[in-house]
Design an enzyme around this catalytic site. Structure first.
Site, PDB file in Angstrom:
ATOM      1  N   LYS A  56       3.813   8.640   9.258  1.00 47.03           N
ATOM      2  CA  LYS A  56       3.542   8.045  10.565  1.00 47.03           C
ATOM      3  C   LYS A  56       4.508   8.535  11.673  1.00 47.03           C
ATOM      4  CE  LYS A  56       0.599   4.684   8.536  1.00 47.03           C
ATOM      5  NZ  LYS A  56       0.671   3.968   7.284  1.00 47.03           N
ATOM      6  N   TYR A  59       0.845  -1.193   0.000  1.00 40.94           N
ATOM      7  CA  TYR A  59       0.000   0.000   0.000  1.00 40.94           C
ATOM      8  C   TYR A  59       0.875   1.236   0.000  1.00 40.94           C
ATOM      9  CZ  TYR A  59      -3.520   3.394   1.616  1.00 40.94           C
ATOM     10  OH  TYR A  59      -4.368   4.474   1.745  1.00 40.94           O
ATOM     11  N   ASP A  93       9.220   3.044   0.295  1.00 39.18           N
ATOM     12  CA  ASP A  93       8.124   3.633   1.052  1.00 39.18           C
ATOM     13  C   ASP A  93       8.303   3.172   2.497  1.00 39.18           C
ATOM     14  OD1 ASP A  93       5.809   4.300   2.345  1.00 39.18           O
ATOM     15  OD2 ASP A  93       4.477   3.694   0.716  1.00 39.18           O
TER      16      ASP A  93
HETATM   17  C1  LIG Z   1       0.012   4.518   5.889  1.00 38.10           C
HETATM   18  C2  LIG Z   1       0.803   4.312   4.656  1.00 38.10           C
HETATM   19  C3  LIG Z   1       0.759   5.222   3.582  1.00 38.10           C
HETATM   20  C4  LIG Z   1      -0.223   6.345   3.507  1.00 38.10           C
HETATM   21  O1  LIG Z   1      -0.045   7.282   4.505  1.00 38.10           O
HETATM   22  P1  LIG Z   1      -1.289   8.232   4.910  1.00 38.10           P
HETATM   23  O2  LIG Z   1      -0.681   9.194   5.869  1.00 38.10           O
HETATM   24  O3  LIG Z   1      -2.322   7.332   5.505  1.00 38.10           O
HETATM   25  O4  LIG Z   1      -1.766   8.885   3.669  1.00 38.10           O
HETATM   26  C5  LIG Z   1       1.636   5.031   2.543  1.00 38.10           C
HETATM   27  N1  LIG Z   1       2.509   4.005   2.536  1.00 38.10           N
HETATM   28  C6  LIG Z   1       2.570   3.112   3.534  1.00 38.10           C
HETATM   29  C7  LIG Z   1       3.567   2.014   3.476  1.00 38.10           C
HETATM   30  C8  LIG Z   1       1.698   3.222   4.617  1.00 38.10           C
HETATM   31  O5  LIG Z   1       1.727   2.294   5.576  1.00 38.10           O
END
Ligand SMILES: *Cc1c(COP(=O)(O)O)cnc(C)c1O
Length: 425
Positions: A267, A144, A239
């Site tokens: 995060k 994701y 990511d």
């Molecule tokens: C949570 C997440 C996102 C998206 O971040 P948001 O602040 O919710 O838009 C993107 N990449 C990874 C790996 C994530 O866990």
């Protein structure tokens, strides 16, 4: 089971917000329950509006690595608030946070602060395309990267939970440049590169997949990605929205010793406030406006309150590097307990302080094996845990997050409850 107040709030919220929530997983649909509404949290505990206390293993999906409402962070945020919430002009706080991030993650030679992981990934991809002059992006099934149009393909997490890997409302043209390979399968990557190599701007991956449940990279997988992208003059994007400052203070790139061209953070980077980051090699980041012609902007980007929470959180992590071994050890205890309790009925994956219990007898190494899990069994497990005061991910395909605030007592209690729950299967 949600209490009376949670039920009432949920009923009312459903009238005014889609599904009663502002992010789908919060609705508990994947575990066939109604959500508990949270009133407050402190340390390892979270409290719902009906006065129930839970040991929290969601930790706001990762930011809570130090536990909730850490005094030093809260005090700094209060002081920042008293000086004004936003100016739309540069501040020293942005510079301090940028330097701190770069010190912990030296591959980020130049970086930009934004507001959410989704925005950071979207911008990173735009920069990669602008820099390389290529259009295609290669991602992995089950990873994701936020909800931007081009990335909602085999997107894991909420999308996986709802069994709609692709979203309505995304024109086919928006995803035609998105190639999908299998996680932990370099053959699938090589095949796509042989076919499209000269038009692939970047490979984007979660260095530890944590949005199809936790799936660690197989030995050599990330190294091979580094090598293939280099060979084709394509960029490697990590990511690290979840893994950044979690697997190690320098994230997965430090943990596995691999240097990506671009890194995305979120995060933990904002310490619980809305803040995310993208950055990487200087020559790449120099394409971003106003220096270069890749446009990207944000009214609240680098917000003084959010940067303060990020700075204080990262400082605490930097000053206490022992935290990482500790949280990994606590997580290993939970893993052992789950394996002992459920035996070969489950596959427990762990990477650092991230963990998932998959209700499958298969080894979970990719999207296909992850979705072999019995989500009804997971829902039953989730319900038993919640009833006994353990708040864990309300979906088979989300990670469990362990924090510095979890005490040995919390871990022992959780191990006992896992054991009791397993006896009811
Ligand atoms: C949570 C997440 C996102 C998206 O971040 P948001 O602040 O919710 O838009 C993107 N990449 C990874 C790996 C994530 O866990």
């Amino acid at each position: 089971m949600a209490g009376v107040k949670s039920e009432a709030l949920f009923k009312n919220s459903m009238e005014i917000m889609p599904g009663g929530v502002n992010s789908p997983v919060r609705a508990f649909r994947a575990v066939n329950q109604n959500p508990v509404f949270i009133e407050k949290a402190k340390g390892s505990k979270i409290y719902d509006v009906d006065g129930n206390e839970y040991i929290d293993y969601v930790c706001s999906w990762g930011p809570g690595i130090l536990g909730h409402a850490r005094e030093r962070v809260i005090d700094a945020v209060k002081e920042a608030c008293s000086k004004g919430l936003t100016f739309g002009a540069p501040t020293e706080k942005e510079y301090i946070l940028a330097c701190l991030i770069q010190e912990l993650m030296p591959s980020m030679e130049m970086l930009r602060l934004v507001n959410s992981g989704t925005e950071a990934v979207m911008s990173a991809i735009r920069a990669a395309r602008g820099y390389t002059g290529r259009d295609k992006i290669l991602k992995f099934a089950g990873c994701y990267h936020g909800h931007s149009d081009g990335l909602l393909v085999k997107a894991g997490s909420g999308a996986l939970t709802q069994s709609v890997p692709d979203s309505l409302g995304v024109p086919a043209g928006y995803t035609e440049n998105t190639l999908v390979a299998e996680y932990n399968n370099t053959t699938s990557v090589k095949e796509l590169f042989e076919k499209y190599g000269s038009s692939i701007a970047a490979v984007i991956t979660e260095p530890v997949a944590a949005n199809m449940g936790v799936v660690p990279p197989a030995a050599g997988f990330l190294e091979e990605l580094r090598q293939i992208t280099k060979e084709y003059n394509s960029l490697l994007i990590f990511d690290e929205v979840i893994t950044g400052f979690r697997l190690a203070k320098g994230g997965a790139q430090e943990y596995f010793g691999i240097k990506p061209d671009i890194t995305v953070l979120g995060k933990i980077a904002g310490g619980g406030m809305p803040l995310a980051v993208y950055g990487g090699r200087k020559e790449i980041m120099e394409v971003v406006a106003p220096l270069g012609s890749v446009y990207q902007a944000g009214t609240l980007s680098g917000n003084p309150v959010a940067t303060t929470a990020g700075i204080e959180t990262l400082r605490i992590l930097k000053e206490n590097p022992g935290i990482y071994k500790e949280i990994e050890k606590k997580t290993a205890k939970l893993k052992t307990a789950a394996e002992k309790a459920f035996g070969s009925n489950v596959c427990v994956n762990q990477a650092g302080s991230l963990m998932s219990i998959f209700f499958t007898e298969k080894k979970v190494t990719d999207y296909t094996s992850a979705v072999s899990s019995d989500t009804l069994k997971y829902a039953k497990y989730f319900g038993l845990m919640l009833e006994n005061g353990i708040y864990t991910a309300p979906s088979q395909f989300e990670a469990m997050f362990i924090s510095d605030a979890h005490t040995d007592g919390d871990i022992e209690k959780t191990c006992d409850i896992i054991k009791q729950a397993a006896e009811l299967f």
